[in-house]
Design an enzyme around this catalytic site. Sequence first.
Site, PDB file in Angstrom:
ATOM      1  N   ASP A 522      46.349  41.303  41.783  1.00  0.00           N
ATOM      2  CA  ASP A 522      46.281  39.841  41.663  1.00  0.00           C
ATOM      3  C   ASP A 522      45.632  39.282  42.922  1.00  0.00           C
ATOM      4  O   ASP A 522      46.048  39.583  44.052  1.00  0.00           O
ATOM      5  CB  ASP A 522      47.697  39.249  41.496  1.00  0.00           C
ATOM      6  CG  ASP A 522      47.642  37.757  41.237  1.00  0.00           C
ATOM      7  OD1 ASP A 522      47.366  37.359  40.090  1.00  0.00           O
ATOM      8  OD2 ASP A 522      47.863  36.984  42.203  1.00  0.00           O
ATOM      9  N   ASN A 530      38.981  28.163  43.438  1.00  0.00           N
ATOM     10  CA  ASN A 530      38.482  27.257  42.394  1.00  0.00           C
ATOM     11  C   ASN A 530      38.490  25.807  42.865  1.00  0.00           C
ATOM     12  O   ASN A 530      37.567  25.039  42.561  1.00  0.00           O
ATOM     13  CB  ASN A 530      39.333  27.410  41.139  1.00  0.00           C
ATOM     14  CG  ASN A 530      39.062  28.715  40.416  1.00  0.00           C
ATOM     15  OD1 ASN A 530      37.956  29.241  40.490  1.00  0.00           O
ATOM     16  ND2 ASN A 530      40.063  29.252  39.733  1.00  0.00           N
ATOM     17  N   GLU A 565      43.236  35.822  37.136  1.00  0.00           N
ATOM     18  CA  GLU A 565      42.799  36.618  38.272  1.00  0.00           C
ATOM     19  C   GLU A 565      43.571  37.916  38.391  1.00  0.00           C
ATOM     20  O   GLU A 565      43.551  38.569  39.424  1.00  0.00           O
ATOM     21  CB  GLU A 565      42.957  35.819  39.581  1.00  0.00           C
ATOM     22  CG  GLU A 565      44.390  35.477  39.965  1.00  0.00           C
ATOM     23  CD  GLU A 565      44.873  34.161  39.345  1.00  0.00           C
ATOM     24  OE1 GLU A 565      45.791  33.564  39.889  1.00  0.00           O
ATOM     25  OE2 GLU A 565      44.299  33.732  38.311  1.00  0.00           O
TER      26      GLU A 565
END
Length: 653
Positions: A522, A530, A565
Amino acid sequence: MIRSVSLQRLIYRSYLSSSLVPIFAIELVLLLLYFGINQYLSDRQQEALLAEVNRGLVEISSREALLINNRLQSLSRMTNILRLEHENFFRHPELCSLPNGEPDLKQAPSGAWYKATDNGGGSVYYSGTTVMGDSERWKMRCSESLDVILKAAVESSPLIAQAYLNTRDDMNRIYPFIPDSFEQFGPQMHMDDYNFYYLADQMHNPERKVVWTDVYLDPAGLGWMVSSIAPVYRGDVLEGVSGLDVTINSFIKGILTVDMPWQASAFMTDANGVIMAMPEPVERLLGLRELRSHNYESNVGSTISKPEEFNLLKSPDDNVREQMSFLLQGEDRLHRLRLGDRDFIVSIQTVKQTGWRTIFLVDEQQLLKPIHDLQASSNRIGFLAISVMVIFYAAFFVFLDNKSRRLANQLAAPIAHLSEITGRVGESVLTEKLQSVGIIEIDRLYTNFNNMSEQLEIRTLELVESESREKVRRRETEILERLAITDRLTGLFNRRKLDDVMVYERERSLRSRQPFGVVIIDLDYFKSVNDQHGHPAGDQVLVELACLLKTSIRRIDTVGRWGGEEFILICPTTDINGTLQVAETLRQTIEQHEFPVVLRVTASFGVAAYLHGESVEELLERADKGLYDAKRAGRNRVGVTMPNPRAEDGAYL
């Protein structure tokens, strides 16, 4: 209109009218009769010669083996005489005579004692390790009396190269004289290390008889030899060993080079299959070179036997080893032997005195060469007669040749045309129609070919259309299947495919009890990527990470995007320690990699290894808990949860 006739009838009528068959039949019978009689006579001559050689070779080999045995017996008797003289020397120490005067005895710088001057007798050598007392000095001086019998032994036979006495305290008295014996034998010489001594001791020769050694390298410098030796006892004490040396050179010159019929060759082996002596023809045949001499670059300190390649029972050539094993382990009789591309008649005989084998070879090709030459001459006469017949019938054959040419042209033209047309099959559509040539079989063939061309054109078009549709259908199916198991953004396997792989690995682990590991990956703080750089930049990071994972894992591993992710790595046949190592390596690789836009990112890892009997959901739950622990501990690290093994299952696989 062309009149059609049968092809078979056309050929039959043409050759029958030429009388070809009767002429060839008569000539063939005459030739077969002549060459058959010639071959029959040659075969009978070969059989008679081989029978004569078989009888003669056995007789010659038996005679030669007996001759060698008699010579060895003579040498053995001479050795026994030496032994008696030497035993008398030790039984009567008071009898000390010097037949050649007082010897010039000196000690070399190395410590060895030796006789420095040739007084007509033999040389004497005492090892530097021997403590010289009165007894040793007496033995060294008074053994001069033995030179008379030693010299007589050497001069009694051209085979004897040396005669000697070796004592238990390492003294060597040997004839002929060796001027530099202390250099030849070196500073020390232990008789127990040499076969010409220990083969006569109590352990090897309890019967106290004369024995023969195998081939060895003479420390006195005469090269390769064999020895006849006998123990010298005073009561039950072994005082020494008497011996006679026979060099391999003298064996070859005196025994194995006798003139024999049929260009026969002979060589000798010991009882263990080691070649003792062989002349040059046998050397060339076996691809060996006889060791007639030796370059003494250093002193010989122990028994040196012939190299292993001289042992026919250990030859690197499988053919030689197998055939020689059969010969040497069998009985004395005639054999057939094939070496390379040549056949040999072989007679093998045992020398009873020593157990050595004499082997006589006759090359069949050389033996039968005169008969073959005579047969070849007769065949040449036959061929000359054939040439005369050919000239006689030349005019008639010209006539047959003309008719044959016309017939060949009549048949070849349409067949050649058909060959040209069929050669273009596959290059283009055949539109040309073959026309009748007046021969029934060829006309029928043309008609069938025209029909076949039409059908081939039709079916080819149908096949091309069918294959094109099938290729399009298969391509569409492949694309759909790939899209169904692939993540659209990263190109990695999607969750559906990863579920299938984990179920497969669990079932395989249950069957084989082999481990497998799971790593959940992760990205840390991906939401900030983002937020700060926009979702396109975040997508670039995910794509770059996917490429990094694909190039960093093993070929047997499976990696895919789990969602967002998160990524999952499945490691077959890997236990918990191996999975942790894989995860840590990936963590460092990601940390050190330069990503687009954001440059540096890190990831946290949750690791679990399959516990026998648990479900995939339980395995993922433990890996997810490890990821949670890694996040809580500060991120950019590997977390693992180590559960207590189930009582009924044992521990991790």
